[in-house]
Design an enzyme around this catalytic site. Structure first.
Site, PDB file in Angstrom:
ATOM      1  N   ASP A  46       0.837  -1.193   0.000  1.00  0.00           N
ATOM      2  CA  ASP A  46       0.000   0.000   0.000  1.00  0.00           C
ATOM      3  C   ASP A  46       0.878   1.251   0.000  1.00  0.00           C
ATOM      4  O   ASP A  46       1.851   1.347   0.751  1.00  0.00           O
ATOM      5  CB  ASP A  46      -0.904   0.002   1.240  1.00  0.00           C
ATOM      6  CG  ASP A  46      -1.857   1.178   1.258  1.00  0.00           C
ATOM      7  OD1 ASP A  46      -2.967   1.038   0.712  1.00  0.00           O
ATOM      8  OD2 ASP A  46      -1.497   2.235   1.820  1.00  0.00           O
ATOM      9  N   ASN A  78      -2.629  12.864  -3.731  1.00  0.00           N
ATOM     10  CA  ASN A  78      -3.690  13.279  -4.651  1.00  0.00           C
ATOM     11  C   ASN A  78      -4.137  14.707  -4.372  1.00  0.00           C
ATOM     12  O   ASN A  78      -4.374  15.490  -5.297  1.00  0.00           O
ATOM     13  CB  ASN A  78      -4.892  12.333  -4.529  1.00  0.00           C
ATOM     14  CG  ASN A  78      -4.781  11.120  -5.448  1.00  0.00           C
ATOM     15  OD1 ASN A  78      -4.177  11.200  -6.507  1.00  0.00           O
ATOM     16  ND2 ASN A  78      -5.356  10.007  -5.035  1.00  0.00           N
ATOM     17  N   HIS A  82      -5.433  14.233  -9.046  1.00  0.00           N
ATOM     18  CA  HIS A  82      -5.651  12.805  -9.326  1.00  0.00           C
ATOM     19  C   HIS A  82      -4.941  12.347 -10.604  1.00  0.00           C
ATOM     20  O   HIS A  82      -4.585  11.169 -10.723  1.00  0.00           O
ATOM     21  CB  HIS A  82      -7.150  12.520  -9.432  1.00  0.00           C
ATOM     22  CG  HIS A  82      -7.851  12.574  -8.107  1.00  0.00           C
ATOM     23  ND1 HIS A  82      -7.857  11.531  -7.219  1.00  0.00           N
ATOM     24  CD2 HIS A  82      -8.550  13.582  -7.512  1.00  0.00           C
ATOM     25  CE1 HIS A  82      -8.543  11.860  -6.137  1.00  0.00           C
ATOM     26  NE2 HIS A  82      -8.976  13.106  -6.283  1.00  0.00           N
ATOM     27  N   ASP A 114      -2.746   9.053 -10.642  1.00  0.00           N
ATOM     28  CA  ASP A 114      -2.898   7.926 -11.568  1.00  0.00           C
ATOM     29  C   ASP A 114      -1.558   7.549 -12.201  1.00  0.00           C
ATOM     30  O   ASP A 114      -1.243   6.365 -12.355  1.00  0.00           O
ATOM     31  CB  ASP A 114      -3.902   8.280 -12.669  1.00  0.00           C
ATOM     32  CG  ASP A 114      -5.344   8.289 -12.170  1.00  0.00           C
ATOM     33  OD1 ASP A 114      -5.577   7.816 -11.037  1.00  0.00           O
ATOM     34  OD2 ASP A 114      -6.222   8.783 -12.904  1.00  0.00           O
ATOM     35  N   GLU A 139      -5.013   2.235  -3.869  1.00  0.00           N
ATOM     36  CA  GLU A 139      -3.553   2.250  -3.951  1.00  0.00           C
ATOM     37  C   GLU A 139      -2.940   0.986  -3.380  1.00  0.00           C
ATOM     38  O   GLU A 139      -1.762   0.941  -3.042  1.00  0.00           O
ATOM     39  CB  GLU A 139      -2.990   3.485  -3.229  1.00  0.00           C
ATOM     40  CG  GLU A 139      -3.225   3.516  -1.727  1.00  0.00           C
ATOM     41  CD  GLU A 139      -4.554   4.136  -1.338  1.00  0.00           C
ATOM     42  OE1 GLU A 139      -4.690   4.547  -0.177  1.00  0.00           O
ATOM     43  OE2 GLU A 139      -5.460   4.202  -2.178  1.00  0.00           O
TER      44      GLU A 139
END
Length: 341
Positions: free
Chosen positions: A210, A218, A223, A227, A253
């Site tokens: 993670d 973010n 975002h 990504d 994530e």
């Protein structure tokens, strides 16, 4: 004498009728074979095998990669003459349209008459066929060309359906952002690996990875950057896992790595080395440098306790929670005595 002549004529007529019936039967067999063929390669084989029996001593079929635009090169998919079939690569030979029958594909001792028919999907011209026949039968050739059109159109529809099915299967099994396995496929592939390990008492480990503080990333960069971070981290991990390992995006994530034939010691060494490497290699996105750390939860198969892959994944998830609670940027190995999530 008159009787003899009548008898001779009758015998000739009977022979002609028998030949016509034989030709008609053969044409019917070929027509049926073309109608039920929905694979382009199989269709080409059928034509090469059966057409010479109709007296079609040469056949060349050209198909366009861009139907409707025959100004572009075409692919010669079938070539045979009275001396046999011409060897072609599986994908055909790419040739300029103006070279109707290029040198080297004829190998005939003298000139001959070639009959050319266009091939169509509806109103779209997608190629053409050239036939050589000692006694040209226009009606037969027109009928065969029509059936080739129908068979090729059917083959194209089947190929499109197969391609769509493959695309749908890919979409159903992979994460659309990163292109790696999604959660559904992780379970589908992980279960057989898990059962094999249990059956033969082999080691198997599961690591839940993670990204630390991903929400803040973010919020800070947006975002779109988030990504790209997920995609680049995916590529980074893919370069470091083995071919037998199963790797996918578990959600958000979180990533999951299933490590067959890997016990606790080997799995811990691998994931901790990967964690340190991620920490020491910032991700570059345009002119932006993003530094990441990850937390990893590790669980190793216990044959007497773990009945399904779900159990092991849940343990890895609990270990990940332990790593987060302990301060992040570390590996935690599942321990039943540790605080539960």
């Amino acid at each position: 004498v008159f009787s003899s002549e009548v008898l001779l004529v009758s015998e000739e007529r009977l022979l002609e009728r028998a030949q016509e019936e034989q030709q008609s039967d053969l044409l019917r067999v070929i027509s049926q074979a073309l109608v039920i063929t929905f694979d382009q390669a199989e269709l080409i084989q059928t034509i090469a095998r059966l057409f010479p029996r109709l007296g079609i001593t040469g056949c060349w079929i050209f198909l366009s990669d861009q139907p409707g635009d025959l100004s572009q090169p075409v692919r010669l998919r079938l070539a045979y003459n009275r001396f046999g079939r011409v060897d072609l690569p599986p994908e055909g030979r790419l040739l300029p349209t103006r070279r109707l029958l290029p040198a080297g594909l004829l190998d005939l001792p003298s000139a001959f008459t070639g009959i050319v028919y266009s091939l169509f999907y509806g109103d779209t011209n997608f190629g053409f066929a050239v036939f050589e026949m000692d006694e040209p039968d226009q009606k037969t050739l027109e009928m065969l060309t029509s059936q080739i059109n129908t068979a090729l159109q059917g083959a194209r529809v089947v190929e499109d359906l197969r391609r769509m099915e493959a695309e749908f299967r890919l979409q159903a099994n992979t994460d659309p952002l990163t292109g790696i396995y999604n959660r559904r496929m992780l379970y589908a592939l992980g279960e057989p690996a898990f059962l094999l390990a249990r059956r033969h008492n082999l080691p198997l480990s599961v690591a839940m990875v993670d990204i630390d503080n991903f929400k803040q990333l973010n919020d800070q960069y947006g975002h779109a950057v988030g990504d790209q971070v997920l995609c680049k981290l995916t590529d980074y991990i893919k370069e470091r896992i083995r071919g037998a390992d199963i790797f996918g995006r578990f959600g958000g994530e979180e990533f999951l790595i299933i490590l067959p034939e890997t016990g606790a010691e080997g799995a811990l060494a691998f994931v901790d080395r990967m964690r340190k490497s991620i920490q020491n290699h910032p991700i570059i996105i345009g002119g932006l440098t993003v530094r990441l750390t990850v937390s990893i939860g590790l669980a190793c198969l216990q044959v007497d306790r773990d009945q399904f892959i779900d159990h092991l994944i849940d343990k890895a998830d609990q270990a990940l929670y332990q790593a987060k609670q302990a301060g992040k940027n570390q590996v935690a190995v599942y321990s039943p005595t540790a605080p539960a999530a």
